[in-house]
Design an enzyme around this catalytic site. Structure first.
Site, PDB file in Angstrom:
ATOM      1  N   HIS A 215      -5.244   5.369   6.791  1.00 62.25           N
ATOM      2  CA  HIS A 215      -6.129   4.295   6.332  1.00 62.25           C
ATOM      3  C   HIS A 215      -5.451   3.157   5.573  1.00 62.25           C
ATOM      4  O   HIS A 215      -6.107   2.179   5.231  1.00 62.25           O
ATOM      5  CB  HIS A 215      -7.249   4.889   5.463  1.00 62.25           C
ATOM      6  CG  HIS A 215      -6.771   5.593   4.226  1.00 62.25           C
ATOM      7  ND1 HIS A 215      -7.623   6.000   3.226  1.00 62.25           N
ATOM      8  CD2 HIS A 215      -5.525   5.963   3.815  1.00 62.25           C
ATOM      9  CE1 HIS A 215      -6.933   6.584   2.263  1.00 62.25           C
ATOM     10  NE2 HIS A 215      -5.671   6.583   2.593  1.00 62.25           N
ATOM     11  N   HIS A 216      -4.162   3.248   5.281  1.00 63.20           N
ATOM     12  CA  HIS A 216      -3.496   2.189   4.514  1.00 63.20           C
ATOM     13  C   HIS A 216      -2.852   1.111   5.380  1.00 63.20           C
ATOM     14  O   HIS A 216      -2.603   0.001   4.882  1.00 63.20           O
ATOM     15  CB  HIS A 216      -2.405   2.777   3.623  1.00 63.20           C
ATOM     16  CG  HIS A 216      -2.920   3.621   2.500  1.00 63.20           C
ATOM     17  ND1 HIS A 216      -3.889   3.185   1.629  1.00 63.20           N
ATOM     18  CD2 HIS A 216      -2.604   4.886   2.108  1.00 63.20           C
ATOM     19  CE1 HIS A 216      -4.142   4.135   0.749  1.00 63.20           C
ATOM     20  NE2 HIS A 216      -3.385   5.185   1.018  1.00 63.20           N
ATOM     21  N   ALA A 217      -2.548   1.403   6.628  1.00 62.64           N
ATOM     22  CA  ALA A 217      -1.806   0.449   7.461  1.00 62.64           C
ATOM     23  C   ALA A 217      -2.571  -0.864   7.589  1.00 62.64           C
ATOM     24  O   ALA A 217      -3.762  -0.886   7.885  1.00 62.64           O
ATOM     25  CB  ALA A 217      -1.544   1.053   8.839  1.00 62.64           C
ATOM     26  N   ASP A 257      -7.761   1.019   1.752  1.00 59.22           N
ATOM     27  CA  ASP A 257      -7.652  -0.434   1.726  1.00 59.22           C
ATOM     28  C   ASP A 257      -7.491  -1.069   3.100  1.00 59.22           C
ATOM     29  O   ASP A 257      -8.031  -2.148   3.357  1.00 59.22           O
ATOM     30  CB  ASP A 257      -6.507  -0.866   0.810  1.00 59.22           C
ATOM     31  CG  ASP A 257      -5.168  -0.239   1.183  1.00 59.22           C
ATOM     32  OD1 ASP A 257      -5.165   0.877   1.755  1.00 59.22           O
ATOM     33  OD2 ASP A 257      -4.117  -0.843   0.884  1.00 59.22           O
TER      34      ASP A 257
END
Length: 472
Positions: A215-217, A257
């Site tokens: 989920h951060h990429a 994010d």
């Protein structure tokens, strides 16, 4: 009942464990423990050779970034990473177990080069079929060439700096293969999802990929052990299939994010993230000031968050917000780095407590397809237990392959429950082979934290995010 699909195999898990933060064993321990409880037999489909092409990444990521991380020169042992010992550590344990039991199990690959040859065979077959797991019609794909003939070195400073390919997101051996398999595993789950109409009976699908949830990429930047955002690609693929009302719920310790940013202006995609929000804690985003209810929801929480807090947040905030959105599909990122025993030691959720919260959502929205993805979690022994217990909970409730409503494989609730014997059982030796040792009060592994999430703070979050008139 529902149609249950899971992407998991020895092949996939060995590829997934190329990711350095998996410590070469997280995914393999999960797959093996699920197999030890014979849970795969209760699925309608088990995807063993997932695959997608770099072209699929362009549905979200920039062309320059995709070219930078998919170079052929990375599909081999890199100069600073030419040892097989760490990656192959579980093979030795498995060989000893097999010799002592004379039991056979699913084929394991002895080296990374052997694993890569298996991947090449899968790639050749899929490329010949002109099909990836994303299944976009070829004429509609972006007409760009991904393959790069650049002579840039592996450690080219400009590339590393521009795309953040250092620190927790280094370029590692066989990175392109890792991305194609693990991203393909997530995208493969939606082939059987169909919208319900008045003319056909709704067939609910519950899909699982424990190696997904990156989920951060960001669009053109790697972040937090995440290179390709399979969640954003999944949502884009769902939209392509005609699904418009999609909700994403993120239980990871860290703010989701990458997904939040990708859909912050969308009225049809709802993102809900529960996460630790304290000064200096990665990624430092997801405060209350970023919210736009009911579609963009960030729930900032503090150190010591526990099961009671989670139950309140899900019941008082998450479910009322889902009720407002009425999603056709719910994607759940079930990161376990908030579990008791994780190396971050920030939250103290139990395996039962986090599983219960996720199952509450699955059970309540019976007309929504469900996709469950993995995520964070940095104690591999805890994560194998959690992923197995959640898989077991879903199977026990929703599998159509259970005879007479009974499941033969049990994970007992009592503290004496011993982990099922299997090829990696000795990994749990120091924990006395107990399944619940991290949850049991008084055990050496159960460490209580001070909880800074006060009742009045959680009540204030509820008032801020869910107006009283919207409660259901």
């Amino acid at each position: 009942m529902a149609k249950l699909i899971i992407s998991s195999s020895v092949f996939q898990s060995q590829v997934a464990d190329l990711l350095p933060c998996n410590k070469f064993k997280k995914s393999q321990l999960t797959h093996s423990l699920i197999d030890a409880y014979n849970l795969f037999q209760y699925f309608d489909e088990v995807i063993k050779e997932p695959y997608c092409t770099p072209m699929d990444y362009l549905r979200f990521h920039s062309e320059s970034y995709v070219k930078a991380i998919t170079k052929d020169q990375y599909n081999k042992p890199l100069p600073y990473d030419n040892s097989e010992e760490d990656w192959a550590q579980l093979n030795e344990i498995r060989d000893l177990w097999q010799q002592s039991t004379n039991e056979d199990s699913e084929r394991r690959y002895k080296s990374r080069s052997e694993l890569f040859r298996a991947f090449q065979n899968i790639k050749a077959q899929r490329d010949e079929e002109n099909e990836s797991e994303f299944s976009f019609p070829a004429p509609k794909r972006p007409k760009v060439v991904i393959e790069s003939t650049s002579s840039e070195s592996v450690d080219d400073e400009n590339i590393v700096k521009k795309f953040n390919l250092s620190g927790d997101c280094p370029i590692f051996s066989y990175l392109p293969m890792y991305l194609q398999v693990t991203t393909g595993a997530t995208l493969s789950l939606i082939k059987n999802l169909e919208k319900s109409t008045k003319d056909n009976e709704f067939e609910r699908v519950i899909g699982i990929n424990w190696d997904g949830g990156r989920h951060h990429a960001l669009r053109q930047k790697a972040e937090g052990f995440c290179y390709i955002n399979d969640i954003v690609l999944l949502i884009q693929a769902l939209r392509k299939k005609g699904f418009q009302k999609i909700s994403y719920v993120d239980f990871d310790l860290h703010h989701g994010d990458g997904v939040d940013n990708a859909f912050k202006f969308s009225n049809s995609i709802q993102t809900i993230s529960l996460h630790l929000y304290e000064g200096g804690f990665f990624p430092g985003t997801g405060g209350l000031d970023s919210n736009k209810p009911p579609n963009r929801i960030n729930i900032p929480l503090l150190h010591g968050f526990d099961d009671d807090n989670l139950n309140l947040i899900v019941g008082k905030i998450v479910i009322p917000l889902l009720n407002q959105h009425k999603p056709d599909v719910i994607i759940i990122q079930s990161g376990g780095d908030g579990l008791m025993g994780d190396r971050f030691k920030e939250w103290q959720l139990t395996i039962r407590g986090l599983t219960r919260a996720i199952m509450d959502i699955i059970n309540l929205y019976k007309q929504s397809h469900i996709i469950v993805l993995g995520g964070g979690g940095y104690n591999e022994l805890v994560m194998s237990r959690f992923n197995t217990y959640l898989t077991w909970s879903i199977v026990r409730k929703y599998s159509s392959h259970i005879t007479n409503g009974l499941i033969k494989e049990y994970i007992e609730d009592d503290s004496d429950c011993v982990i099922q014997d299997h090829e990696f059982i000795e990994m749990y030796k120091e924990e006395h082979y107990k399944f619940w040792i991290y949850d049991e009060a008084g055990s050496a592994q159960c460490k209580k934290l001070i909880n800074f999430n006060k009742a009045e703070t959680l009540a204030r979050l509820e008032r801020k995010l869910v107006p009283p008139s919207k409660h259901e």
